[in-house]
Motif scaffolding. Sequence first.
Motif, PDB file in Angstrom:
ATOM      1  N   TYR A 195      45.707  46.360  39.065  1.00  0.00           N
ATOM      2  CA  TYR A 195      45.693  45.557  38.012  1.00  0.00           C
ATOM      3  C   TYR A 195      44.468  44.855  37.841  1.00  0.00           C
ATOM      4  O   TYR A 195      43.902  44.289  38.812  1.00  0.00           O
ATOM      5  CB  TYR A 195      46.924  44.545  38.095  1.00  0.00           C
ATOM      6  CG  TYR A 195      48.471  45.286  38.148  1.00  0.00           C
ATOM      7  CD1 TYR A 195      48.558  46.431  37.809  1.00  0.00           C
ATOM      8  CD2 TYR A 195      49.484  44.498  38.538  1.00  0.00           C
ATOM      9  CE1 TYR A 195      49.657  46.929  37.728  1.00  0.00           C
ATOM     10  CE2 TYR A 195      50.477  44.897  38.494  1.00  0.00           C
ATOM     11  CZ  TYR A 195      50.765  46.102  37.921  1.00  0.00           C
ATOM     12  OH  TYR A 195      52.246  46.891  38.236  1.00  0.00           O
ATOM     13  N   ALA A 196      44.226  44.522  36.630  1.00  0.00           N
ATOM     14  CA  ALA A 196      42.865  43.960  36.306  1.00  0.00           C
ATOM     15  C   ALA A 196      43.416  42.264  36.259  1.00  0.00           C
ATOM     16  O   ALA A 196      44.688  42.114  35.642  1.00  0.00           O
ATOM     17  CB  ALA A 196      42.398  44.050  35.170  1.00  0.00           C
ATOM     18  N   THR A 197      42.806  41.431  36.806  1.00  0.00           N
ATOM     19  CA  THR A 197      43.102  39.899  36.644  1.00  0.00           C
ATOM     20  C   THR A 197      42.740  39.316  35.102  1.00  0.00           C
ATOM     21  O   THR A 197      42.242  39.871  34.401  1.00  0.00           O
ATOM     22  CB  THR A 197      42.302  39.111  37.645  1.00  0.00           C
ATOM     23  OG1 THR A 197      40.947  38.901  37.242  1.00  0.00           O
ATOM     24  CG2 THR A 197      42.626  39.576  39.063  1.00  0.00           C
ATOM     25  N   LEU A 198      43.517  38.288  34.954  1.00  0.00           N
ATOM     26  CA  LEU A 198      43.114  37.499  33.485  1.00  0.00           C
ATOM     27  C   LEU A 198      41.818  37.441  33.481  1.00  0.00           C
ATOM     28  O   LEU A 198      41.068  37.588  32.261  1.00  0.00           O
ATOM     29  CB  LEU A 198      43.883  36.196  33.595  1.00  0.00           C
ATOM     30  CG  LEU A 198      45.283  36.254  33.137  1.00  0.00           C
ATOM     31  CD1 LEU A 198      45.790  34.911  32.863  1.00  0.00           C
ATOM     32  CD2 LEU A 198      45.813  37.162  31.740  1.00  0.00           C
ATOM     33  N   GLU A 199      41.197  36.723  34.484  1.00  0.00           N
ATOM     34  CA  GLU A 199      39.562  36.457  34.411  1.00  0.00           C
ATOM     35  C   GLU A 199      38.761  37.813  34.106  1.00  0.00           C
ATOM     36  O   GLU A 199      37.905  37.916  33.431  1.00  0.00           O
ATOM     37  CB  GLU A 199      39.090  35.883  35.859  1.00  0.00           C
ATOM     38  CG  GLU A 199      39.553  34.561  36.022  1.00  0.00           C
ATOM     39  CD  GLU A 199      41.263  34.561  36.167  1.00  0.00           C
ATOM     40  OE1 GLU A 199      41.580  35.455  36.775  1.00  0.00           O
ATOM     41  OE2 GLU A 199      41.758  33.461  35.706  1.00  0.00           O
ATOM     42  N   ARG A 219      53.620  43.123  30.170  1.00  0.00           N
ATOM     43  CA  ARG A 219      55.061  43.789  30.192  1.00  0.00           C
ATOM     44  C   ARG A 219      55.004  44.397  31.555  1.00  0.00           C
ATOM     45  O   ARG A 219      56.119  44.176  32.156  1.00  0.00           O
ATOM     46  CB  ARG A 219      55.028  44.849  29.024  1.00  0.00           C
ATOM     47  CG  ARG A 219      56.514  45.320  29.228  1.00  0.00           C
ATOM     48  CD  ARG A 219      56.764  46.517  28.267  1.00  0.00           C
ATOM     49  NE  ARG A 219      56.462  45.951  26.727  1.00  0.00           N
ATOM     50  CZ  ARG A 219      56.212  46.513  25.632  1.00  0.00           C
ATOM     51  NH1 ARG A 219      56.068  48.023  25.874  1.00  0.00           N
ATOM     52  NH2 ARG A 219      56.131  46.217  24.703  1.00  0.00           N
ATOM     53  N   HIS A 220      54.089  45.195  32.105  1.00  0.00           N
ATOM     54  CA  HIS A 220      54.308  45.573  33.375  1.00  0.00           C
ATOM     55  C   HIS A 220      53.486  45.026  34.445  1.00  0.00           C
ATOM     56  O   HIS A 220      54.022  45.142  35.424  1.00  0.00           O
ATOM     57  CB  HIS A 220      53.530  47.246  33.258  1.00  0.00           C
ATOM     58  CG  HIS A 220      54.240  48.135  32.356  1.00  0.00           C
ATOM     59  ND1 HIS A 220      55.575  48.539  32.518  1.00  0.00           N
ATOM     60  CD2 HIS A 220      53.698  48.708  30.979  1.00  0.00           C
ATOM     61  CE1 HIS A 220      55.849  49.396  31.315  1.00  0.00           C
ATOM     62  NE2 HIS A 220      54.598  49.307  30.537  1.00  0.00           N
ATOM     63  N   THR A 221      52.502  44.416  33.908  1.00  0.00           N
ATOM     64  CA  THR A 221      51.669  43.793  35.117  1.00  0.00           C
ATOM     65  C   THR A 221      52.263  42.203  35.428  1.00  0.00           C
ATOM     66  O   THR A 221      51.972  41.812  36.460  1.00  0.00           O
ATOM     67  CB  THR A 221      50.337  43.366  34.666  1.00  0.00           C
ATOM     68  OG1 THR A 221      50.173  42.638  33.857  1.00  0.00           O
ATOM     69  CG2 THR A 221      49.572  44.783  34.704  1.00  0.00           C
ATOM     70  N   ARG A 222      52.984  41.793  34.533  1.00  0.00           N
ATOM     71  CA  ARG A 222      53.555  40.248  34.622  1.00  0.00           C
ATOM     72  C   ARG A 222      52.296  39.432  34.863  1.00  0.00           C
ATOM     73  O   ARG A 222      52.442  38.118  35.254  1.00  0.00           O
ATOM     74  CB  ARG A 222      54.507  40.305  35.682  1.00  0.00           C
ATOM     75  CG  ARG A 222      55.837  41.026  35.515  1.00  0.00           C
ATOM     76  CD  ARG A 222      56.372  41.011  33.968  1.00  0.00           C
ATOM     77  NE  ARG A 222      56.990  39.750  33.804  1.00  0.00           N
ATOM     78  CZ  ARG A 222      57.096  39.254  32.304  1.00  0.00           C
ATOM     79  NH1 ARG A 222      57.102  40.337  31.387  1.00  0.00           N
ATOM     80  NH2 ARG A 222      57.684  38.153  32.228  1.00  0.00           N
ATOM     81  N   GLY A 280      44.586  47.727  31.597  1.00  0.00           N
ATOM     82  CA  GLY A 280      44.724  46.591  32.612  1.00  0.00           C
ATOM     83  C   GLY A 280      45.488  47.021  33.817  1.00  0.00           C
ATOM     84  O   GLY A 280      45.584  46.135  34.854  1.00  0.00           O
ATOM     85  N   LEU A 281      46.679  48.034  33.835  1.00  0.00           N
ATOM     86  CA  LEU A 281      47.208  48.559  34.874  1.00  0.00           C
ATOM     87  C   LEU A 281      46.320  49.184  36.005  1.00  0.00           C
ATOM     88  O   LEU A 281      46.738  49.235  37.083  1.00  0.00           O
ATOM     89  CB  LEU A 281      48.245  49.394  34.643  1.00  0.00           C
ATOM     90  CG  LEU A 281      49.713  48.521  34.148  1.00  0.00           C
ATOM     91  CD1 LEU A 281      49.359  47.895  32.872  1.00  0.00           C
ATOM     92  CD2 LEU A 281      50.759  49.486  34.143  1.00  0.00           C
ATOM     93  N   GLU A 284      47.036  43.350  28.629  1.00  0.00           N
ATOM     94  CA  GLU A 284      47.137  44.472  29.693  1.00  0.00           C
ATOM     95  C   GLU A 284      46.622  45.694  29.028  1.00  0.00           C
ATOM     96  O   GLU A 284      46.210  46.647  29.558  1.00  0.00           O
ATOM     97  CB  GLU A 284      48.242  44.574  30.594  1.00  0.00           C
ATOM     98  CG  GLU A 284      49.618  44.836  29.559  1.00  0.00           C
ATOM     99  CD  GLU A 284      50.694  45.009  30.708  1.00  0.00           C
ATOM    100  OE1 GLU A 284      50.985  44.471  31.581  1.00  0.00           O
ATOM    101  OE2 GLU A 284      51.879  45.599  30.185  1.00  0.00           O
ATOM    102  N   ALA A 285      47.139  45.774  27.768  1.00  0.00           N
ATOM    103  CA  ALA A 285      46.897  47.150  27.110  1.00  0.00           C
ATOM    104  C   ALA A 285      46.647  46.877  25.384  1.00  0.00           C
ATOM    105  O   ALA A 285      47.200  45.910  24.779  1.00  0.00           O
ATOM    106  CB  ALA A 285      48.176  47.995  27.161  1.00  0.00           C
TER     107      ALA A 285
END
Length: 259
Positions: free
Chosen positions: A12-16, A50-53, A223-224, A88-89
């Motif tokens: 997962y990619a972080t928000l940053e 949705r998936h990464t929360r 982003g996943l 994320e996508a």
Amino acid sequence: MAKYHLPRGMRYATLEERREFYTSEFSLEKVQKWLELVRGKVKFAVVIGRHTRIFPKKYREDAGTTIIIDDYKGLEDVRDYMTEFLPEAAYYDRNVYDSNDRKTGQELAFDLDPENITCPIHGTLADKMRRGQGLGFCKLELDMVKQQAIGLYEHLEREFANLRVVYSGRGYHIHVFDPEAYAFSPRKRRALAREVKRKGFQIDEWVTAGDMRLIRLPYSLHGLVSRVVVPVEKGELDHFDPVHDKRGIPRFLGGGATS
Ligand SMILES: [Zn+2]
């Protein structure tokens, strides 16, 4: 059945990291070039978390929904939405609309994902779902799905002239830009999807049939898995390595396309 560990560097990619990507790496020129293939005014869409929360706090309520972006003047506005939502996508709508927003056609596409591949180690999609690993995949599945993409491209080439392959971050999309394909009826699309499945290609039937109209936006961030969605020439596919290819690796993981 073995548990999944994603291939090295896929996480997962972080928000940053999403912010860094959409601020300084997301190439509007490249997106523009892709959109020259696409008909009509494009609608974009994002899913925040949705998936990464993983989502900006203020979008907690909308983290799982698909947000359609059709109110924009140019791609600069689209970038602004991306840096605001930090999704994320990101997707675009394959439907073609007229000026009254009526659907007049749809880009034909085929979606090959590693989770649909029956793996000698991890089993079928149903096996993976039972273990709650419907989105997991392994290196072997990545190789198998690539071979399927090559085979499906060669199969489609007999009927269509204007095909593109995109590495989606996990699997591959084949887009068909032949004018007659835009006009295919839902029934014809479903028949084509079934025919391709009968030939042994493990596609997601929903995408080809048109029930799922969104497709991942080339040059956006998946982003996943922290990979950039990139078009790949068919001739390069054989040697294309999605785990290590620099074009697919964002700068925050040490990659970054030079061209
Ligand atoms: Zn596997």
